[in-house]
Design a protein around this motif. Structure first.
Motif, PDB file in Angstrom:
ATOM      1  N   ILE A  59      -8.150  -2.337   8.821  1.00 36.14           N
ATOM      2  CA  ILE A  59      -7.406  -3.077   7.806  1.00 36.14           C
ATOM      3  C   ILE A  59      -6.376  -2.172   7.143  1.00 36.14           C
ATOM      4  O   ILE A  59      -5.216  -2.542   6.975  1.00 36.14           O
ATOM      5  N   ILE A  60      -6.799  -0.965   6.786  1.00 36.96           N
ATOM      6  CA  ILE A  60      -5.906  -0.002   6.134  1.00 36.96           C
ATOM      7  C   ILE A  60      -4.749   0.338   7.060  1.00 36.96           C
ATOM      8  O   ILE A  60      -3.587   0.371   6.639  1.00 36.96           O
ATOM      9  N   SER A  61      -5.046   0.571   8.335  1.00 38.92           N
ATOM     10  CA  SER A  61      -4.013   0.906   9.305  1.00 38.92           C
ATOM     11  C   SER A  61      -3.042  -0.252   9.505  1.00 38.92           C
ATOM     12  O   SER A  61      -1.816  -0.053   9.508  1.00 38.92           O
ATOM     13  N   GLU A  62      -3.572  -1.460   9.671  1.00 38.17           N
ATOM     14  CA  GLU A  62      -2.716  -2.630   9.894  1.00 38.17           C
ATOM     15  C   GLU A  62      -1.797  -2.892   8.701  1.00 38.17           C
ATOM     16  O   GLU A  62      -0.667  -3.350   8.866  1.00 38.17           O
ATOM     17  N   ALA A  63      -2.283  -2.582   7.498  1.00 35.90           N
ATOM     18  CA  ALA A  63      -1.466  -2.769   6.299  1.00 35.90           C
ATOM     19  C   ALA A  63      -0.438  -1.647   6.148  1.00 35.90           C
ATOM     20  O   ALA A  63       0.423  -1.710   5.268  1.00 35.90           O
ATOM     21  N   GLY A  64      -0.528  -0.619   6.992  1.00 36.33           N
ATOM     22  CA  GLY A  64       0.415   0.497   6.925  1.00 36.33           C
ATOM     23  C   GLY A  64       0.161   1.439   5.768  1.00 36.33           C
ATOM     24  O   GLY A  64       1.076   2.080   5.265  1.00 36.33           O
ATOM     25  N   LEU A  65      -1.108   1.541   5.343  1.00 39.72           N
ATOM     26  CA  LEU A  65      -1.430   2.336   4.153  1.00 39.72           C
ATOM     27  C   LEU A  65      -2.302   3.556   4.448  1.00 39.72           C
ATOM     28  O   LEU A  65      -2.934   4.082   3.530  1.00 39.72           O
ATOM     29  N   LEU A  66      -2.324   4.013   5.706  1.00 30.18           N
ATOM     30  CA  LEU A  66      -3.136   5.190   6.032  1.00 30.18           C
ATOM     31  C   LEU A  66      -2.707   6.425   5.243  1.00 30.18           C
ATOM     32  O   LEU A  66      -3.541   7.243   4.870  1.00 30.18           O
ATOM     33  N   GLY A  67      -1.428   6.556   4.960  1.00 32.64           N
ATOM     34  CA  GLY A  67      -0.938   7.718   4.234  1.00 32.64           C
ATOM     35  C   GLY A  67      -0.817   7.506   2.738  1.00 32.64           C
ATOM     36  O   GLY A  67      -0.353   8.388   2.021  1.00 32.64           O
ATOM     37  N   SER A  68      -1.262   6.372   2.238  1.00 31.92           N
ATOM     38  CA  SER A  68      -1.106   6.073   0.814  1.00 31.92           C
ATOM     39  C   SER A  68      -2.218   6.692  -0.017  1.00 31.92           C
ATOM     40  O   SER A  68      -3.277   7.053   0.482  1.00 31.92           O
ATOM     41  N   LYS A  69      -1.952   6.772  -1.313  1.00 32.77           N
ATOM     42  CA  LYS A  69      -2.935   7.290  -2.256  1.00 32.77           C
ATOM     43  C   LYS A  69      -3.940   6.174  -2.578  1.00 32.77           C
ATOM     44  O   LYS A  69      -3.542   5.048  -2.851  1.00 32.77           O
ATOM     45  N   PRO A  70      -5.247   6.476  -2.560  1.00 37.49           N
ATOM     46  CA  PRO A  70      -6.242   5.454  -2.881  1.00 37.49           C
ATOM     47  C   PRO A  70      -6.115   4.980  -4.333  1.00 37.49           C
ATOM     48  O   PRO A  70      -5.742   5.755  -5.215  1.00 37.49           O
ATOM     49  N   ALA A  71      -6.421   3.721  -4.573  1.00 38.95           N
ATOM     50  CA  ALA A  71      -6.426   3.167  -5.929  1.00 38.95           C
ATOM     51  C   ALA A  71      -7.819   3.343  -6.522  1.00 38.95           C
ATOM     52  O   ALA A  71      -8.820   3.180  -5.827  1.00 38.95           O
ATOM     53  N   ALA A  72      -7.889   3.651  -7.809  1.00 41.82           N
ATOM     54  CA  ALA A  72      -9.172   3.841  -8.476  1.00 41.82           C
ATOM     55  C   ALA A  72      -9.894   2.519  -8.702  1.00 41.82           C
ATOM     56  O   ALA A  72     -11.121   2.458  -8.677  1.00 41.82           O
ATOM     57  N   PHE A  73      -9.128   1.464  -8.930  1.00 43.26           N
ATOM     58  CA  PHE A  73      -9.697   0.136  -9.173  1.00 43.26           C
ATOM     59  C   PHE A  73      -9.007  -0.859  -8.253  1.00 43.26           C
ATOM     60  O   PHE A  73      -7.808  -0.752  -8.016  1.00 43.26           O
ATOM     61  N   PRO A  74      -9.734  -1.859  -7.773  1.00 42.45           N
ATOM     62  CA  PRO A  74      -9.150  -2.781  -6.800  1.00 42.45           C
ATOM     63  C   PRO A  74      -8.162  -3.795  -7.380  1.00 42.45           C
ATOM     64  O   PRO A  74      -7.320  -4.311  -6.658  1.00 42.45           O
ATOM     65  N   MET A  75      -8.258  -4.080  -8.684  1.00 44.89           N
ATOM     66  CA  MET A  75      -7.373  -5.081  -9.271  1.00 44.89           C
ATOM     67  C   MET A  75      -7.234  -4.812 -10.764  1.00 44.89           C
ATOM     68  O   MET A  75      -8.164  -4.307 -11.398  1.00 44.89           O
ATOM     69  N   GLU A  76      -6.082  -5.154 -11.307  1.00 42.98           N
ATOM     70  CA  GLU A  76      -5.880  -5.019 -12.740  1.00 42.98           C
ATOM     71  C   GLU A  76      -6.881  -5.894 -13.474  1.00 42.98           C
ATOM     72  O   GLU A  76      -7.185  -6.999 -13.044  1.00 42.98           O
ATOM     73  N   GLN A  77      -7.379  -5.404 -14.613  1.00 40.97           N
ATOM     74  CA  GLN A  77      -8.389  -6.140 -15.351  1.00 40.97           C
ATOM     75  C   GLN A  77      -7.857  -7.472 -15.880  1.00 40.97           C
ATOM     76  O   GLN A  77      -8.508  -8.494 -15.786  1.00 40.97           O
ATOM     77  N   ASN A  78      -6.687  -7.470 -16.453  1.00 40.68           N
ATOM     78  CA  ASN A  78      -6.108  -8.690 -17.019  1.00 40.68           C
ATOM     79  C   ASN A  78      -4.934  -9.152 -16.168  1.00 40.68           C
ATOM     80  O   ASN A  78      -3.826  -9.311 -16.652  1.00 40.68           O
ATOM     81  N   HIS A  79      -5.200  -9.398 -14.903  1.00 40.20           N
ATOM     82  CA  HIS A  79      -4.134  -9.809 -13.994  1.00 40.20           C
ATOM     83  C   HIS A  79      -3.598 -11.189 -14.391  1.00 40.20           C
ATOM     84  O   HIS A  79      -4.294 -11.974 -15.044  1.00 40.20           O
TER      85      HIS A  79
END
Length: 171
Positions: free
Chosen positions: A59-79
């Motif tokens: 999934i990470i590879s297909e999204a083109g994010l192998l070289g990206s920095k990991p996010a600490a949280f998956p979604m903003e709290q007050n999206h």
């Protein structure tokens, strides 16, 4: 060819069932389950660990994010994804595929269930904000690709299975 998992806590009953199947069909016992439908299985006498490590990396590879920095949280709290008014995504099928893959990943990552539920609401007309939120979930996964579910024999969890009928064509 179809694959079948035979599981239980009575080894003689499982052996008898496999022997019966062997009389009716040409079967091959592949031994202890290690990988099935994208789910990696590691088991001992005391615990069972289910993960989708390789699937997550895909999934990470297909999204083109192998070289990206990991996010600490998956979604903003007050999206405010429900109020998004940005541009519609150019390729909504790509968004749908990503969210569909995240839905399947939630099988071994229940912490993603709420996030995937939110993202799935926008499958019909995804906007840029929705795509960005989905990519943030993928960046979150990048920091934790091997997480999964650990089931131990000491837990109070019990697994009950129903009976299903499978029709196979006889030899």
């Amino acid at each position: 060819m179809d694959d079948l998992i035979v599981a239980g806590n009575d080894s003689s009953a499982m052996s008898a069932f496999k022997e019966y199947l062997g009389h009716c069909f040409h079967i091959r016992d592949l031994g202890v389950l290690k990988y099935f439908l994208g789910v990696e299985v590691a088991c001992s006498s005391e615990e069972l660990f289910l993960s989708q490590h390789k699937y997550t990396l895909d999934i990470i590879s297909e999204a083109g994010l192998l070289g990206s920095k990991p996010a600490a949280f998956p979604m903003e709290q007050n999206h405010t994804l429900a109020l998004a008014r940005g541009a519609e995504v150019r390729d909504p099928e790509r968004y749908r595929r990503l969210v569909g893959r995240l839905i399947y990943l939630a099988f071994t990552r229940p912490n993603l269930a709420y996030l995937v539920h939110i993202l799935a609401q926008f499958m019909q007309h995804p906007r840029q904000e929705h795509w960005d939120a989905a990519l943030r979930v993928v960046r979150y996964l990048k920091g934790r690709p091997g997480q999964g579910i650990l089931l131990t024999s000491a837990s109070d969890l019990s697994l009950t299975a129903g009976v299903i009928w499978i029709e196979l064509v006889a030899r």
